[in-house]
Design a protein around this motif. Structure first.
Motif, PDB file in Angstrom:
ATOM      1  N   LEU A   1      17.677  23.400 -48.576  1.00 57.83           N
ATOM      2  CA  LEU A   1      16.591  24.290 -49.140  1.00 57.83           C
ATOM      3  C   LEU A   1      17.498  25.235 -50.154  1.00 57.83           C
ATOM      4  O   LEU A   1      17.640  26.522 -49.766  1.00 57.83           O
ATOM      5  N   HIS A   2      17.779  24.906 -51.392  1.00 55.10           N
ATOM      6  CA  HIS A   2      18.517  25.831 -52.032  1.00 55.10           C
ATOM      7  C   HIS A   2      18.284  25.396 -53.791  1.00 55.10           C
ATOM      8  O   HIS A   2      17.776  24.289 -54.061  1.00 55.10           O
ATOM      9  N   PRO A   3      18.403  26.231 -54.592  1.00 56.13           N
ATOM     10  CA  PRO A   3      18.012  25.993 -56.118  1.00 56.13           C
ATOM     11  C   PRO A   3      18.710  24.893 -56.604  1.00 56.13           C
ATOM     12  O   PRO A   3      18.186  24.492 -57.541  1.00 56.13           O
ATOM     13  N   VAL A   4      19.894  24.933 -56.136  1.00 55.56           N
ATOM     14  CA  VAL A   4      20.804  23.815 -56.778  1.00 55.56           C
ATOM     15  C   VAL A   4      20.644  22.431 -56.433  1.00 55.56           C
ATOM     16  O   VAL A   4      20.402  21.593 -57.446  1.00 55.56           O
ATOM     17  N   VAL A   5      19.765  22.305 -55.242  1.00 52.54           N
ATOM     18  CA  VAL A   5      19.224  21.038 -54.840  1.00 52.54           C
ATOM     19  C   VAL A   5      18.092  20.687 -55.675  1.00 52.54           C
ATOM     20  O   VAL A   5      17.732  19.742 -56.348  1.00 52.54           O
ATOM     21  N   HIS A   6      16.824  21.771 -55.441  1.00 55.54           N
ATOM     22  CA  HIS A   6      15.493  21.462 -55.781  1.00 55.54           C
ATOM     23  C   HIS A   6      15.727  21.818 -57.597  1.00 55.54           C
ATOM     24  O   HIS A   6      14.594  20.837 -58.026  1.00 55.54           O
ATOM     25  N   GLY A   7      16.511  22.561 -57.939  1.00 62.29           N
ATOM     26  CA  GLY A   7      16.358  22.558 -59.582  1.00 62.29           C
ATOM     27  C   GLY A   7      16.854  20.894 -60.084  1.00 62.29           C
ATOM     28  O   GLY A   7      16.491  20.777 -60.999  1.00 62.29           O
ATOM     29  N   GLY A   8      17.931  20.475 -59.243  1.00 62.47           N
ATOM     30  CA  GLY A   8      18.356  19.177 -59.749  1.00 62.47           C
ATOM     31  C   GLY A   8      17.143  18.150 -59.819  1.00 62.47           C
ATOM     32  O   GLY A   8      17.381  17.136 -60.306  1.00 62.47           O
ATOM     33  N   LEU A   9      16.317  18.445 -58.622  1.00 58.50           N
ATOM     34  CA  LEU A   9      15.204  17.388 -58.491  1.00 58.50           C
ATOM     35  C   LEU A   9      13.965  17.698 -59.379  1.00 58.50           C
ATOM     36  O   LEU A   9      13.576  16.901 -60.016  1.00 58.50           O
ATOM     37  N   LEU A  10      13.579  18.868 -59.609  1.00 58.04           N
ATOM     38  CA  LEU A  10      12.623  19.332 -60.142  1.00 58.04           C
ATOM     39  C   LEU A  10      12.540  19.662 -61.737  1.00 58.04           C
ATOM     40  O   LEU A  10      11.523  19.682 -62.543  1.00 58.04           O
ATOM     41  N   ALA A  11      13.658  19.504 -62.132  1.00 57.52           N
ATOM     42  CA  ALA A  11      14.035  19.775 -63.786  1.00 57.52           C
ATOM     43  C   ALA A  11      13.283  18.571 -64.581  1.00 57.52           C
ATOM     44  O   ALA A  11      13.648  17.526 -64.331  1.00 57.52           O
ATOM     45  N   VAL A  12      12.796  18.877 -65.692  1.00 58.73           N
ATOM     46  CA  VAL A  12      12.038  17.917 -66.391  1.00 58.73           C
ATOM     47  C   VAL A  12      13.247  17.804 -67.738  1.00 58.73           C
ATOM     48  O   VAL A  12      13.380  18.922 -68.457  1.00 58.73           O
ATOM     49  N   ARG A  13      13.844  16.553 -67.509  1.00 56.27           N
ATOM     50  CA  ARG A  13      14.847  16.458 -68.317  1.00 56.27           C
ATOM     51  C   ARG A  13      14.839  16.803 -69.868  1.00 56.27           C
ATOM     52  O   ARG A  13      15.681  16.863 -70.617  1.00 56.27           O
TER      53      ARG A  13
ATOM     54  N   HIS B   1      13.874  23.928 -69.379  1.00 58.24           N
ATOM     55  CA  HIS B   1      14.438  23.379 -68.313  1.00 58.24           C
ATOM     56  C   HIS B   1      16.216  23.137 -68.285  1.00 58.24           C
ATOM     57  O   HIS B   1      16.834  23.379 -67.158  1.00 58.24           O
ATOM     58  N   VAL B   2      16.236  22.354 -69.323  1.00 56.09           N
ATOM     59  CA  VAL B   2      17.603  22.055 -69.553  1.00 56.09           C
ATOM     60  C   VAL B   2      18.604  23.313 -69.565  1.00 56.09           C
ATOM     61  O   VAL B   2      19.729  23.274 -68.982  1.00 56.09           O
ATOM     62  N   ALA B   3      18.070  24.284 -70.284  1.00 54.70           N
ATOM     63  CA  ALA B   3      18.836  25.490 -70.545  1.00 54.70           C
ATOM     64  C   ALA B   3      19.130  26.214 -69.279  1.00 54.70           C
ATOM     65  O   ALA B   3      20.298  26.827 -68.766  1.00 54.70           O
ATOM     66  N   SER B   4      18.139  26.248 -68.406  1.00 56.24           N
ATOM     67  CA  SER B   4      18.126  26.971 -66.845  1.00 56.24           C
ATOM     68  C   SER B   4      19.146  26.164 -66.090  1.00 56.24           C
ATOM     69  O   SER B   4      20.234  26.761 -65.529  1.00 56.24           O
ATOM     70  N   MET B   5      19.100  24.867 -66.364  1.00 57.35           N
ATOM     71  CA  MET B   5      20.227  24.027 -65.564  1.00 57.35           C
ATOM     72  C   MET B   5      21.652  24.530 -66.046  1.00 57.35           C
ATOM     73  O   MET B   5      22.528  24.687 -65.358  1.00 57.35           O
ATOM     74  N   GLY B   6      21.925  24.577 -67.380  1.00 49.48           N
ATOM     75  CA  GLY B   6      23.202  24.754 -67.881  1.00 49.48           C
ATOM     76  C   GLY B   6      23.456  26.218 -67.386  1.00 49.48           C
ATOM     77  O   GLY B   6      24.733  26.564 -67.122  1.00 49.48           O
ATOM     78  N   GLU B   7      22.501  27.115 -67.359  1.00 51.83           N
ATOM     79  CA  GLU B   7      22.778  28.493 -67.177  1.00 51.83           C
ATOM     80  C   GLU B   7      23.223  28.767 -65.635  1.00 51.83           C
ATOM     81  O   GLU B   7      24.344  29.648 -65.467  1.00 51.83           O
ATOM     82  N   HIS B   8      22.638  28.005 -64.875  1.00 52.74           N
ATOM     83  CA  HIS B   8      22.912  28.405 -63.261  1.00 52.74           C
ATOM     84  C   HIS B   8      23.580  27.039 -62.732  1.00 52.74           C
ATOM     85  O   HIS B   8      23.922  27.090 -61.600  1.00 52.74           O
ATOM     86  N   GLY B   9      24.499  26.285 -63.667  1.00 53.95           N
ATOM     87  CA  GLY B   9      25.155  25.275 -63.058  1.00 53.95           C
ATOM     88  C   GLY B   9      24.548  24.448 -62.086  1.00 53.95           C
ATOM     89  O   GLY B   9      25.171  23.732 -61.102  1.00 53.95           O
ATOM     90  N   ILE B  10      23.269  23.781 -62.550  1.00 52.40           N
ATOM     91  CA  ILE B  10      22.410  22.779 -61.856  1.00 52.40           C
ATOM     92  C   ILE B  10      22.592  21.536 -62.488  1.00 52.40           C
ATOM     93  O   ILE B  10      22.410  21.393 -63.575  1.00 52.40           O
ATOM     94  N   GLY B  11      23.109  20.504 -61.710  1.00 54.01           N
ATOM     95  CA  GLY B  11      23.247  19.095 -62.127  1.00 54.01           C
ATOM     96  C   GLY B  11      21.951  18.319 -61.745  1.00 54.01           C
ATOM     97  O   GLY B  11      21.558  18.457 -60.639  1.00 54.01           O
ATOM     98  N   ALA B  12      21.618  17.417 -62.741  1.00 58.19           N
ATOM     99  CA  ALA B  12      20.633  16.653 -62.501  1.00 58.19           C
ATOM    100  C   ALA B  12      20.793  15.744 -61.104  1.00 58.19           C
ATOM    101  O   ALA B  12      21.917  15.084 -60.996  1.00 58.19           O
TER     102      ALA B  12
END
Length: 528
Positions: A69-81, A86-97
């Motif tokens: 239950l963590h943003p890195v996990v659910h961000g990697g799952l829910l991000a619309v590629r 969404h892509v910018a948020s992934m880069g800003e917070h270090g979230i991998g797909a």
């Protein structure tokens, strides 16, 4: 749109097949991320795996309650590629797909089934698993979600066919199955809370979860579709759990009629050898005997015409003698707890005859719900599991029944419980003499049952029908004395009925005048 799998999250309670899947993913260079015991199993198999805590930067804590239950996990799952924000948020917070999620949930239903205490049951309510499943399924345009080990092979075939990628069609199919899995899981939890934890028979919300076990040839009629569904949380063994040993596949009507036969014969599961013959969900002959063969012959004699193409249920393992007798007429289905080798060999010559062994017969006193669909909703009630003890009978006539009459009354009453209303059943010496079912008034049922008994006597060459000296059961009260008088004309000497009519006094007086013995049960058994 195909999506190449570069990172997969594996977290499973049921670890069957997971190592073979992990090896297949490793061949495609997929980064494996995993949790707890799953990670250990993968690592012990010599495969590279990254712990979820390494991905999130937080350790698994609170006995494993908090790990995914963590943003890195659910961000990697829910991000619309293909969404720039969404892509910018992934880069800003270090979230991998995360491109693939393989999850199956804590064994809640199995924990309940084994009789675990409340604390253990609560601990087996999965939180993180369903959250990941739902996130991945929602974003199936970019993420594949697999919840069933039976789908691992299909996933590997998909990867092999697409050079390590998944297709949108497959992801959509897996997503639909994933939501069905979480819905069934939540239904099991809600059902346990309502029925077991809170003791509610009819809860405010009725949670139901069933899985299709078989698609049937057609429904009640050829233009209808049909399937057999089994409850996800387990159930008392019944016709749905029986093992079909031979014959063509069962139809919707076969299941319905076989269930009716099995439910009735189960009323006699602790009694002498008993045979039930059912046609269109109504018993047309029921009998007990010293042997199954005697019971079958007596049941068949009650209505040999209706028995043609019927369903037969036995409360004992099928033996060779009885199998030979049953083979003498066309029978659709035979249900028994088991069948010996010779009986099976005899039936093998009847290629269209279905033989089903059920193991232990259902308990007629068991609880549960009876559910019927109506336009716009469901009617739900508790099962009719009412059983009658001898001491609960109330003699209301001047003459009390003899011991034999009382035994016939109770036998007739047990059968009448399984006959469509208005039900009238004549019985004598542990065998039905005549059955009147499904009529719009009780008088007609009494007359039809008596007529059937006369017809049976003529066909068997008996001097008189078995209604002479019989007991008669009525599933509900006699509203007028005319139905009772029809039973007197048929030769009945004892009556069992619920009582409770405003004309009970009139009916009792008529019984006394005719010299009948009559008992009230105080319990009705309408079966619509």
């Amino acid at each position: 749109m195909n999506v190449t799998v570069t990172r997969a999250l594996l977290s499973v309670s049921d670890k069957s097949g997971i190592l073979d899947l992990a090896r297949a993913l490793d061949r495609y260079g997929v980064e494996l991320v995993s949790t707890g015991g799953t990670a250990k199993a993968i690592r012990d198999a010599g495969l590279p795996v990254r712990d979820i805590s390494d991905l999130t930067g937080f350790p698994e804590m609170m006995d494993g309650r908090v790990k995914t239950l963590h943003p890195v996990v659910h961000g990697g799952l829910l991000a619309v590629r293909d969404n720039p924000e969404h892509v910018a948020s992934m880069g800003e917070h270090g979230i991998g797909a995360i491109d693939l999620v393989v999850v199956n949930l804590y064994p809640f239903a199995q924990t309940v089934a084994k009789g675990a205490d409340r604390d253990e049951i609560i601990e087996n309510i999965d939180i993180g698993g369903p959250s990941m499943v739902r996130s991945a399924a929602k974003n199936h345009a970019h993420v594949a979600i697999v919840t069933d080990p039976a789908d691992y092979a299909a996933l590997v075939e998909e990867l092999d066919a697409n050079a390590g990628a998944t297709s949108l069609e497959t992801r959509r199919r897996f997503a639909a199955k994933a939501y069905a899995a979480t819905a069934a899981y939540d239904s099991a939890i809600a059902g346990w809370f309502a029925s077991v934890d809170q003791g509610e028979t009819l809860p405010q919300t009725l949670p139901l979860a069933f899985t299709r076990a078989d698609t049937l040839r057609y429904g009640e009629n050829p233009h209808q579709t049909a399937a057999l569904y089994l409850p996800n949380t387990g159930a008392t063994r019944g016709i749905a759990q029986g093992q079909q040993l031979q014959g063509k596949e069962l139809s919707y009507n076969n299941y319905n009629d076989a269930d009716a036969a099995l439910e009735l014969v189960s009323e006699f599961r602790d009694g002498p050898p008993t045979v039930v013959i059912v046609k269109h969900a109504n018993p047309c002959g029921v009998a007990t005997g010293d042997t199954l063969l005697e019971a079958y012959q007596a049941a068949l004699a009650c209505d040999s015409v209706s028995a043609f193409g019927g369903i037969i249920a036995l409360n004992r393992p099928l033996d060779a003698e009885t199998a030979r007798a049953i083979s003498g007429i066309f029978t659709e289905v035979v249900c028994a707890p088991d069948a010996d080798a010779e009986a099976r060999a005899i039936f093998a010559a009847k290629k269209n005859l279905r033989l089903i062994v059920t193991g232990e017969l259902p308990d007629p006193a068991r609880g549960g719900l009876a559910i019927k669909s109506i336009a716009g909703g469901l009617l739900v009630q508790s099962r009719d599991n009412g059983l009658l003890a001898a001491e609960e009978l109330k003699v209301v006539t001047k003459r009390a029944p003899t011991e034999q009459e009382l035994a016939d009354c109770r036998f007739a009453w047990t059968v009448a419980k399984h006959v469509k209303s208005n039900a009238i059943v004549y019985a004598k010496d542990g065998s039905t003499a005549g059955v009147g079912a499904g009529q719009m008034n009780r008088l007609e049922s009494a007359r039809i049952a008596a007529w059937k008994a006369k017809d049976a006597a003529e066909k068997a060459g008996w001097a008189e029908p078995r209604t002479i000296g019989s007991a008669v059961a009525s599933d509900a009260f006699f509203p007028f004395a005319d139905g009772l008088m029809a039973a007197v004309e048929a030769g009945a000497t004892a009556v069992i009925q619920p009582g409770g009519s405003i004309r009970d006094a009139e009916v009792i007086a008529a019984a006394d005048e005719a010299g009948l013995a009559m008992v009230f049960t105080g319990m009705r058994h309408f079966r619509h």
